[in-house]
Design a protein around this motif. Structure first.
Motif, PDB file in Angstrom:
ATOM      1  N   LEU A   1       2.091  -6.184  -2.589  1.00  0.00           N
ATOM      2  CA  LEU A   1       2.924  -5.677  -3.680  1.00  0.00           C
ATOM      3  C   LEU A   1       4.368  -6.141  -3.515  1.00  0.00           C
ATOM      4  O   LEU A   1       5.056  -6.493  -4.476  1.00  0.00           O
ATOM      5  N   GLY A   2       4.840  -6.150  -2.252  1.00  0.00           N
ATOM      6  CA  GLY A   2       6.213  -6.587  -1.987  1.00  0.00           C
ATOM      7  C   GLY A   2       6.396  -8.064  -2.222  1.00  0.00           C
ATOM      8  O   GLY A   2       7.445  -8.502  -2.705  1.00  0.00           O
ATOM      9  N   ALA A   3       5.368  -8.868  -1.887  1.00  0.00           N
ATOM     10  CA  ALA A   3       5.454 -10.311  -2.125  1.00  0.00           C
ATOM     11  C   ALA A   3       5.573 -10.584  -3.622  1.00  0.00           C
ATOM     12  O   ALA A   3       6.379 -11.412  -4.058  1.00  0.00           O
ATOM     13  N   ALA A   4       4.792  -9.844  -4.428  1.00  0.00           N
ATOM     14  CA  ALA A   4       4.898  -9.983  -5.876  1.00  0.00           C
ATOM     15  C   ALA A   4       6.271  -9.507  -6.349  1.00  0.00           C
ATOM     16  O   ALA A   4       6.918 -10.150  -7.188  1.00  0.00           O
TER      17      ALA A   4
ATOM     18  N   ALA B   1       8.726  -3.480   2.955  1.00  0.00           N
ATOM     19  CA  ALA B   1       9.825  -2.610   2.493  1.00  0.00           C
ATOM     20  C   ALA B   1      10.011  -2.771   0.983  1.00  0.00           C
ATOM     21  O   ALA B   1      10.160  -1.785   0.251  1.00  0.00           O
ATOM     22  N   LEU B   2      10.000  -4.031   0.514  1.00  0.00           N
ATOM     23  CA  LEU B   2      10.158  -4.273  -0.925  1.00  0.00           C
ATOM     24  C   LEU B   2       9.009  -3.660  -1.718  1.00  0.00           C
ATOM     25  O   LEU B   2       9.220  -3.063  -2.774  1.00  0.00           O
ATOM     26  N   GLY B   3       7.775  -3.807  -1.191  1.00  0.00           N
ATOM     27  CA  GLY B   3       6.603  -3.297  -1.901  1.00  0.00           C
ATOM     28  C   GLY B   3       6.627  -1.785  -2.016  1.00  0.00           C
ATOM     29  O   GLY B   3       6.385  -1.212  -3.088  1.00  0.00           O
ATOM     30  N   GLU B   4       6.940  -1.124  -0.916  1.00  0.00           N
ATOM     31  CA  GLU B   4       6.980   0.343  -0.936  1.00  0.00           C
ATOM     32  C   GLU B   4       8.050   0.827  -1.924  1.00  0.00           C
ATOM     33  O   GLU B   4       7.821   1.746  -2.714  1.00  0.00           O
TER      34      GLU B   4
ATOM     35  N   LEU C   1       9.193   4.033  -4.618  1.00  0.00           N
ATOM     36  CA  LEU C   1      10.505   4.661  -4.418  1.00  0.00           C
ATOM     37  C   LEU C   1      11.600   3.843  -5.117  1.00  0.00           C
ATOM     38  O   LEU C   1      12.610   3.496  -4.506  1.00  0.00           O
ATOM     39  N   PRO C   2      11.410   3.537  -6.406  1.00  0.00           N
ATOM     40  CA  PRO C   2      12.340   2.613  -7.065  1.00  0.00           C
ATOM     41  C   PRO C   2      13.788   3.119  -7.131  1.00  0.00           C
ATOM     42  O   PRO C   2      14.698   2.313  -7.262  1.00  0.00           O
TER      43      PRO C   2
ATOM     44  N   ILE D   1      11.525  11.425   6.146  1.00  0.00           N
ATOM     45  CA  ILE D   1      10.725  10.526   6.987  1.00  0.00           C
ATOM     46  C   ILE D   1       9.289  10.707   6.514  1.00  0.00           C
ATOM     47  O   ILE D   1       8.723  11.784   6.666  1.00  0.00           O
ATOM     48  N   VAL D   2       8.724   9.674   5.895  1.00  0.00           N
ATOM     49  CA  VAL D   2       7.457   9.840   5.185  1.00  0.00           C
ATOM     50  C   VAL D   2       6.478   8.708   5.524  1.00  0.00           C
ATOM     51  O   VAL D   2       6.901   7.604   5.868  1.00  0.00           O
ATOM     52  N   PRO D   3       5.169   8.994   5.424  1.00  0.00           N
ATOM     53  CA  PRO D   3       4.200   7.904   5.618  1.00  0.00           C
ATOM     54  C   PRO D   3       4.207   6.973   4.400  1.00  0.00           C
ATOM     55  O   PRO D   3       4.533   7.397   3.297  1.00  0.00           O
ATOM     56  N   SER D   4       3.860   5.722   4.624  1.00  0.00           N
ATOM     57  CA  SER D   4       3.770   4.760   3.523  1.00  0.00           C
ATOM     58  C   SER D   4       2.708   5.202   2.529  1.00  0.00           C
ATOM     59  O   SER D   4       1.613   5.605   2.913  1.00  0.00           O
ATOM     60  N   VAL D   5       3.040   5.143   1.242  1.00  0.00           N
ATOM     61  CA  VAL D   5       2.049   5.419   0.199  1.00  0.00           C
ATOM     62  C   VAL D   5       1.310   4.134  -0.146  1.00  0.00           C
ATOM     63  O   VAL D   5       0.110   4.133  -0.370  1.00  0.00           O
ATOM     64  N   ALA D   6       2.029   3.020  -0.144  1.00  0.00           N
ATOM     65  CA  ALA D   6       1.414   1.728  -0.475  1.00  0.00           C
ATOM     66  C   ALA D   6       0.402   1.316   0.584  1.00  0.00           C
ATOM     67  O   ALA D   6      -0.565   0.621   0.288  1.00  0.00           O
ATOM     68  N   GLY D   7       0.618   1.740   1.837  1.00  0.00           N
ATOM     69  CA  GLY D   7      -0.338   1.464   2.903  1.00  0.00           C
ATOM     70  C   GLY D   7      -0.587  -0.024   3.083  1.00  0.00           C
ATOM     71  O   GLY D   7       0.348  -0.824   3.106  1.00  0.00           O
TER      72      GLY D   7
END
Lengths: 392, 392
Positions: free
Chosen positions: A361-364, A185-188, A193-194, A349-355
């Motif tokens: 990315l979220g961990a970073a 969630a954080l990565g996406e 979606l900032p 309601i959208v598919p993940s772009v980060a995949g």
């Protein structure tokens, strides 16, 4: 107005003069000067335009200096591990990955992690003193306050292991741990979606779970189990027994293994969520129908989630989500029918772009959030500029 | 470390010396002195022990001074209005109530509110300059950012009315508006469960709704519709049409009017949630069974809520909740069966202690929260102690 508040004025990356900062903050010029000094000594801001000017006069512009420090984000899955080196703006400088069995236990897996961190830092010509934090996602429930896995079903040997202490004995920087769906969630959000403060990321794969961001903050709940979509009861499925011991759980009817089993019963060869997704992409009509229905079952629970939490975006990720638009179509079908107009009028309601990269990315992003948090900045500043006088 | 952070160190009500504050904060004594000066000029802290000492030496102890300012909390219902005068610790100094029809529209209702505020302040010998804020709950959806009601079903004439502007033309203090269930959640927490950061308050009456506090903050969602339990789909109830146009909504099977209708069909005279509650208290077996089943239907949705949000306390309030323990027994029966052990092991499901007063207490709490918020304190301090030098 704290040092971290002055930093917040620079965080957008725009260079500003001390006079600009005094004007927008309402602070005295002398206060601004001492705050900027502190931030420069922390390496978080720098003169803009490439270092010292030659004319003796200090450079007029100051800006956030995201390259001065780095963090490493790590995404551990059941059978894979990815680590990424990133600067403080979230730009990825390098990545390593490995096939790794989480069930081998903490010792070999965390040995890989510490080696990966050192390799990434070395390969990119940074020093370990520039490493500001490590963020890591684990494929199981994590007690957020301690970073310890709690009864993780697919992680034998990890129950209540002190992951933070283990890593810090090797590399002494702040270590942040969370479960995989929360960091996705954080990565996406961080990457794509900032501007969304109310985002739910749903991972549909071997299991089903959600990371919930409300009011701009990840919501973990009292015991850290918030977002447990997989074991919500789905109407009309009481004949299905779930691995948790209950009947009719969403995961038992709509996750990868359930769909694969349903396809096998009609003679198709499928074992995992990945197999099901491949069949859908290959146009197998049976698989398309099964995934569409899984979307509807998911939709029942997502409709409830929309009523309870009122997000502005629901992102669907995980290995089943890449199965074309069938899963999302099923979800949308039910949500727009069941949820109230006020809650759905601006809902996407959208598919993940980060995949697949959402996790790392979220961990970073989690590590960066910590380094740039007011608490971390104040703690660093305090020792720097405001030594306490002896009390008494 | 901001002025508001120094205030936070005093907010618990314990008197402290400047030396104590310097020690716990790590700030220089001179910094503490200037922050305390600012807070004294704002009236938020005062010398402890009753004013100036006579010996010329300044008093050593300083404490939060909750009596220096007052707020008024207002709870508007369908047919009642309550207003309470409170100091900044939440202690209620006086209360007025009236039978008032919200459907009469904003002009007469808000005229009552402004008069009630002036009367409360006057009766208790305070001046209007001591009034720091007004908090108010409305019986319908409110757009939080503007405080405007949005399509409120039982509030004709109020749709998108500028309630904040209307009140501020009469009494120019900050005005905070929210829906009734959100302020009930705040009131219950502030008065009876101050240490719970993850609390859900569910109101069961003519309608069903919830106020959700997660991570210590009220969660309103993207459009302010978070907590809309009433229109969640309940399994096996598709034959029931809800006033929202959908089928099988929780409200259509478990709220007061549905239960009264069910009792009437077996010859019992009941119209409202209140009537049903009275029958239960009188031991009517039919009513007991109907309420117990409503508890089970509610329990299905609460079980989902527990999985998604992971609260530590679920508080049941509203006029049906007073119907003995039958409603809560039904809820518990399903939640402990359906939700995961990790989410329920420390979960409490309890009746509201604040009861009918949850709303007015929460409205006052919302006003106090605003007055004592870092943002409000910083904004007041800034104009007081750190005038900006001209930029340039």
């Amino acid at each position: 107005m704290r040092t971290s508040d002055v930093f917040d004025l620079l965080r957008d990356g725009q260079p500003r003069t001390r006079a600009d900062l005094a004007e927008v903050s309402g602070l005295a010029r002398s206060t601004i000067a001492s705050r900027i000094d502190a931030l420069m000594r922390l390496g978080l801001v720098a003169p803009y335009g490439g270092g010292r000017s030659t004319g003796g006069r200090p450079p007029a512009l100051i800006a956030f200096n995201p390259g001065a420090h780095v963090v490493v984000g790590v995404d551990l899955g059941a059978t894979h591990a990815v680590a990424a080196l990133s600067d403080l703006s979230g730009q990825v400088l390098g990545e390593v990955r490995a096939d790794l069995d989480i069930a081998d236990g903490p010792d070999p897996v965390l040995a890989w992690v510490t080696q990966a961190v050192r390799d990434l830092v070395g390969t990119h010509h940074r020093s370990m003193s520039e490493l500001a934090a490590i963020g890591m996602g684990l494929p199981g429930p994590v007690e957020h306050s301690t970073g310890r896995p709690i009864n993780p079903p697919i992680m034998p040997g990890w129950d209540r292991h002190d992951v933070v202490g283990h890593l810090r004995r090797e590399i002494d920087v702040p270590v942040l741990i969370d479960n995989d769906v929360n960091i996705m969630a954080l990565g996406e959000r961080h990457q794509h979606l900032p501007s969304e403060a109310d985002l739910v990321f749903i991972k549909v794969s071997t299991g089903i779970g959600a990371g919930i961001i409300s009011g701009g903050r990840l919501q973990r709940g009292a015991q850290g189990t918030a977002g447990d979509l997989g074991h919500v009861h789905v109407a009309g499925s009481d004949d299905v027994v779930c691995r948790c011991g209950n009947r009719g759980c969403l995961e038992a009817v709509a996750a990868g293994p359930a769909l694969a089993a349903s396809l096998r019963s009609s003679g198709v060869d499928a074992e995992t969520a990945h197999d099901v997704a491949q069949l859908v992409r290959a146009g197998d009509l049976n698989a398309v129908q099964v995934v569409r229905q899984a979307g509807r079952d998911l939709g029942e629970v997502v409709a409830t989630l929309v009523n309870l939490i009122n997000p502005s975006v629901v992102v669907i990720g995980g290995s089943l989500a890449v199965a074309d638009e069938q899963l999302i179509a099923g979800i949308r079908e039910i949500v727009y029918q069941r949820s109230l107009p006020l809650a759905t009028q601006h809902l996407r309601i959208v598919p993940s772009v980060a995949g697949e990269r959402a996790g790392v990315l979220g961990a970073a992003a989690m590590a960066i959030e910590h380094v740039l948090s007011p608490e971390a900045i104040e703690a660093s500043t305090l020792s720097l500029v405001e030594p306490a006088l002896p009390a008494g």
